[in-house]
Design a protein around this motif. Structure first.
Motif, PDB file in Angstrom:
ATOM      1  N   ILE A  37       0.845  -1.197   0.000  1.00  0.00           N
ATOM      2  CA  ILE A  37       0.000   0.000   0.000  1.00  0.00           C
ATOM      3  C   ILE A  37       0.881   1.248   0.000  1.00  0.00           C
ATOM      4  O   ILE A  37       0.652   2.186  -0.764  1.00  0.00           O
ATOM      5  CB  ILE A  37      -0.938   0.018   1.225  1.00  0.00           C
ATOM      6  N   ALA A  38       1.887   1.269   0.862  1.00  0.00           N
ATOM      7  CA  ALA A  38       2.786   2.425   0.946  1.00  0.00           C
ATOM      8  C   ALA A  38       3.492   2.667  -0.385  1.00  0.00           C
ATOM      9  O   ALA A  38       3.602   3.815  -0.835  1.00  0.00           O
ATOM     10  CB  ALA A  38       3.805   2.215   2.065  1.00  0.00           C
ATOM     11  N   LEU A  39       3.949   1.612  -1.031  1.00  0.00           N
ATOM     12  CA  LEU A  39       4.606   1.764  -2.332  1.00  0.00           C
ATOM     13  C   LEU A  39       3.636   2.358  -3.343  1.00  0.00           C
ATOM     14  O   LEU A  39       3.994   3.260  -4.109  1.00  0.00           O
ATOM     15  CB  LEU A  39       5.141   0.417  -2.829  1.00  0.00           C
ATOM     16  N   TRP A  40       2.393   1.880  -3.353  1.00  0.00           N
ATOM     17  CA  TRP A  40       1.392   2.421  -4.279  1.00  0.00           C
ATOM     18  C   TRP A  40       1.184   3.909  -4.017  1.00  0.00           C
ATOM     19  O   TRP A  40       1.126   4.703  -4.955  1.00  0.00           O
ATOM     20  CB  TRP A  40       0.078   1.651  -4.149  1.00  0.00           C
ATOM     21  N   VAL A  41       1.099   4.309  -2.759  1.00  0.00           N
ATOM     22  CA  VAL A  41       0.897   5.727  -2.418  1.00  0.00           C
ATOM     23  C   VAL A  41       2.076   6.565  -2.907  1.00  0.00           C
ATOM     24  O   VAL A  41       1.890   7.602  -3.540  1.00  0.00           O
ATOM     25  CB  VAL A  41       0.677   5.903  -0.896  1.00  0.00           C
ATOM     26  N   VAL A  42       3.284   6.106  -2.642  1.00  0.00           N
ATOM     27  CA  VAL A  42       4.483   6.840  -3.073  1.00  0.00           C
ATOM     28  C   VAL A  42       4.516   6.982  -4.592  1.00  0.00           C
ATOM     29  O   VAL A  42       4.906   8.021  -5.128  1.00  0.00           O
ATOM     30  CB  VAL A  42       5.761   6.133  -2.553  1.00  0.00           C
ATOM     31  N   GLN A  43       4.084   5.939  -5.310  1.00  0.00           N
ATOM     32  CA  GLN A  43       4.122   5.959  -6.768  1.00  0.00           C
ATOM     33  C   GLN A  43       2.955   6.712  -7.398  1.00  0.00           C
ATOM     34  O   GLN A  43       2.966   6.950  -8.596  1.00  0.00           O
ATOM     35  CB  GLN A  43       4.150   4.529  -7.315  1.00  0.00           C
ATOM     36  N   HIS A  44       1.947   7.089  -6.600  1.00  0.00           N
ATOM     37  CA  HIS A  44       0.764   7.730  -7.169  1.00  0.00           C
ATOM     38  C   HIS A  44       0.426   9.099  -6.592  1.00  0.00           C
ATOM     39  O   HIS A  44      -0.534   9.727  -7.028  1.00  0.00           O
ATOM     40  CB  HIS A  44      -0.451   6.805  -7.020  1.00  0.00           C
ATOM     41  N   PHE A  45       1.188   9.573  -5.614  1.00  0.00           N
ATOM     42  CA  PHE A  45       0.886  10.877  -5.032  1.00  0.00           C
ATOM     43  C   PHE A  45       2.130  11.733  -4.911  1.00  0.00           C
ATOM     44  O   PHE A  45       3.203  11.248  -4.577  1.00  0.00           O
ATOM     45  CB  PHE A  45       0.207  10.714  -3.662  1.00  0.00           C
ATOM     46  N   GLU A  46       1.956  13.002  -5.182  1.00  0.00           N
ATOM     47  CA  GLU A  46       3.028  13.997  -5.124  1.00  0.00           C
ATOM     48  C   GLU A  46       2.502  15.180  -4.329  1.00  0.00           C
ATOM     49  O   GLU A  46       1.334  15.526  -4.406  1.00  0.00           O
ATOM     50  CB  GLU A  46       3.413  14.416  -6.547  1.00  0.00           C
ATOM     51  N   GLY A  47       3.376  15.813  -3.558  1.00  0.00           N
ATOM     52  CA  GLY A  47       2.950  16.954  -2.765  1.00  0.00           C
ATOM     53  C   GLY A  47       4.042  18.000  -2.634  1.00  0.00           C
ATOM     54  O   GLY A  47       5.108  17.886  -3.245  1.00  0.00           O
ATOM     55  N   PRO A  48       3.797  19.023  -1.803  1.00  0.00           N
ATOM     56  CA  PRO A  48       4.750  20.115  -1.656  1.00  0.00           C
ATOM     57  C   PRO A  48       6.012  19.716  -0.901  1.00  0.00           C
ATOM     58  O   PRO A  48       7.019  20.399  -0.966  1.00  0.00           O
ATOM     59  CB  PRO A  48       3.960  21.165  -0.869  1.00  0.00           C
ATOM     60  N   GLU A  49       5.953  18.609  -0.187  1.00  0.00           N
ATOM     61  CA  GLU A  49       7.114  18.111   0.540  1.00  0.00           C
ATOM     62  C   GLU A  49       7.257  16.614   0.270  1.00  0.00           C
ATOM     63  O   GLU A  49       6.286  15.951  -0.081  1.00  0.00           O
ATOM     64  CB  GLU A  49       6.960  18.370   2.037  1.00  0.00           C
ATOM     65  N   PRO A  50       8.461  16.080   0.423  1.00  0.00           N
ATOM     66  CA  PRO A  50       8.654  14.645   0.176  1.00  0.00           C
ATOM     67  C   PRO A  50       7.862  13.807   1.189  1.00  0.00           C
ATOM     68  O   PRO A  50       7.657  14.221   2.329  1.00  0.00           O
ATOM     69  CB  PRO A  50      10.152  14.436   0.378  1.00  0.00           C
ATOM     70  N   ILE A  51       7.457  12.627   0.763  1.00  0.00           N
ATOM     71  CA  ILE A  51       6.786  11.699   1.666  1.00  0.00           C
ATOM     72  C   ILE A  51       7.862  11.021   2.516  1.00  0.00           C
ATOM     73  O   ILE A  51       8.753  10.375   1.992  1.00  0.00           O
ATOM     74  CB  ILE A  51       5.969  10.646   0.888  1.00  0.00           C
ATOM     75  N   LYS A  52       7.763  11.219   3.832  1.00  0.00           N
ATOM     76  CA  LYS A  52       8.739  10.634   4.744  1.00  0.00           C
ATOM     77  C   LYS A  52       8.134   9.523   5.588  1.00  0.00           C
ATOM     78  O   LYS A  52       8.829   8.615   6.001  1.00  0.00           O
ATOM     79  CB  LYS A  52       9.311  11.720   5.655  1.00  0.00           C
ATOM     80  N   THR A  53       6.831   9.626   5.868  1.00  0.00           N
ATOM     81  CA  THR A  53       6.144   8.631   6.686  1.00  0.00           C
ATOM     82  C   THR A  53       4.800   8.305   6.064  1.00  0.00           C
ATOM     83  O   THR A  53       4.057   9.204   5.676  1.00  0.00           O
ATOM     84  CB  THR A  53       5.915   9.161   8.119  1.00  0.00           C
ATOM     85  N   ILE A  54       4.500   7.023   5.976  1.00  0.00           N
ATOM     86  CA  ILE A  54       3.174   6.576   5.540  1.00  0.00           C
ATOM     87  C   ILE A  54       2.644   5.654   6.622  1.00  0.00           C
ATOM     88  O   ILE A  54       3.280   4.655   6.964  1.00  0.00           O
ATOM     89  CB  ILE A  54       3.228   5.836   4.189  1.00  0.00           C
ATOM     90  N   GLU A  55       1.493   6.037   7.167  1.00  0.00           N
ATOM     91  CA  GLU A  55       0.838   5.210   8.177  1.00  0.00           C
ATOM     92  C   GLU A  55      -0.356   4.528   7.517  1.00  0.00           C
ATOM     93  O   GLU A  55      -1.206   5.190   6.930  1.00  0.00           O
ATOM     94  CB  GLU A  55       0.377   6.070   9.342  1.00  0.00           C
ATOM     95  N   VAL A  56      -0.378   3.206   7.591  1.00  0.00           N
ATOM     96  CA  VAL A  56      -1.427   2.416   6.959  1.00  0.00           C
ATOM     97  C   VAL A  56      -2.288   1.822   8.072  1.00  0.00           C
ATOM     98  O   VAL A  56      -1.777   1.161   8.976  1.00  0.00           O
ATOM     99  CB  VAL A  56      -0.844   1.294   6.077  1.00  0.00           C
ATOM    100  N   GLY A  57      -3.593   2.076   7.990  1.00  0.00           N
ATOM    101  CA  GLY A  57      -4.519   1.597   9.016  1.00  0.00           C
ATOM    102  C   GLY A  57      -4.847   0.127   8.871  1.00  0.00           C
ATOM    103  O   GLY A  57      -4.283  -0.595   8.043  1.00  0.00           O
ATOM    104  N   LYS A  58      -5.796  -0.293   9.675  1.00  0.00           N
ATOM    105  CA  LYS A  58      -6.254  -1.675   9.673  1.00  0.00           C
ATOM    106  C   LYS A  58      -7.058  -1.938   8.397  1.00  0.00           C
ATOM    107  O   LYS A  58      -7.839  -1.105   7.962  1.00  0.00           O
ATOM    108  CB  LYS A  58      -7.140  -1.899  10.898  1.00  0.00           C
ATOM    109  N   PHE A  59      -6.867  -3.094   7.793  1.00  0.00           N
ATOM    110  CA  PHE A  59      -7.618  -3.474   6.601  1.00  0.00           C
ATOM    111  C   PHE A  59      -9.050  -3.792   7.020  1.00  0.00           C
ATOM    112  O   PHE A  59      -9.274  -4.578   7.941  1.00  0.00           O
ATOM    113  CB  PHE A  59      -6.968  -4.680   5.913  1.00  0.00           C
ATOM    114  N   GLU A  60     -10.016  -3.173   6.361  1.00  0.00           N
ATOM    115  CA  GLU A  60     -11.425  -3.324   6.708  1.00  0.00           C
ATOM    116  C   GLU A  60     -12.173  -4.032   5.588  1.00  0.00           C
ATOM    117  O   GLU A  60     -11.919  -3.779   4.406  1.00  0.00           O
ATOM    118  CB  GLU A  60     -12.066  -1.948   6.924  1.00  0.00           C
TER     119      GLU A  60
END
Length: 128
Positions: A37-60
């Motif tokens: 999931i984190a890899l997908w987010v890094v590969q699909h989202f860009e913002g004003p600052e680099p992504i340093k932390t991705i917190e992934v919740g419980k799978f529902e």
């Protein structure tokens, strides 16, 4: 359990390792799912600052016995407004997502990115 001595023992060991690899791919651990999931987010989202932390919740699972699909919440750089919900297919996002209105990050597909320098954590909300 079957144990054969001689030449065949090496073959059985190799087959056992192959079975373990196949099972690990078909039934990844929760940590491996968070990494995907984190890899997908890094590969699909860009913002004003680099992504340093991705917190992934419980799978529902939604609906009766999961018939409504599966989803997960993700937060970028520990900021509450950088939260999104992802709809999953086989524990990977299928492109369906909902973004918090004030989110700083926008959709921009970049398959060449990886998780180098990104910390991936389990996100535990206050009420669960």
């Amino acid at each position: 359990m079957i144990v054969l001595l001689g030449e065949d023992q090496l073959t059985i060991v190799k087959e056992t390792e192959l079975v373990r690899e196949v099972l690990a791919q078909k039934f990844p651990s929760e940590a491996e799912k968070r990494q995907r999931i984190a890899l997908w987010v890094v590969q699909h989202f860009e913002g004003p600052e680099p992504i340093k932390t991705i917190e992934v919740g419980k799978f529902e699972s939604y609906g009766f016995l999961g018939t409504g699909g599966r989803g997960v919440s993700v937060r970028i750089n520990k900021k509450e407004y950088n939260t999104m919900s992802l709809q999953l297919v086989k524990d990977s996002p299928n492109g369906g997502f909902g973004i918090h209105k004030a989110n700083e990050f926008h959709f921009e597909k970049q398959n060449d990115k990886n998780l180098k320098g990104v910390e991936v954590k389990l996100w535990r909300s206050d009420n669960g």
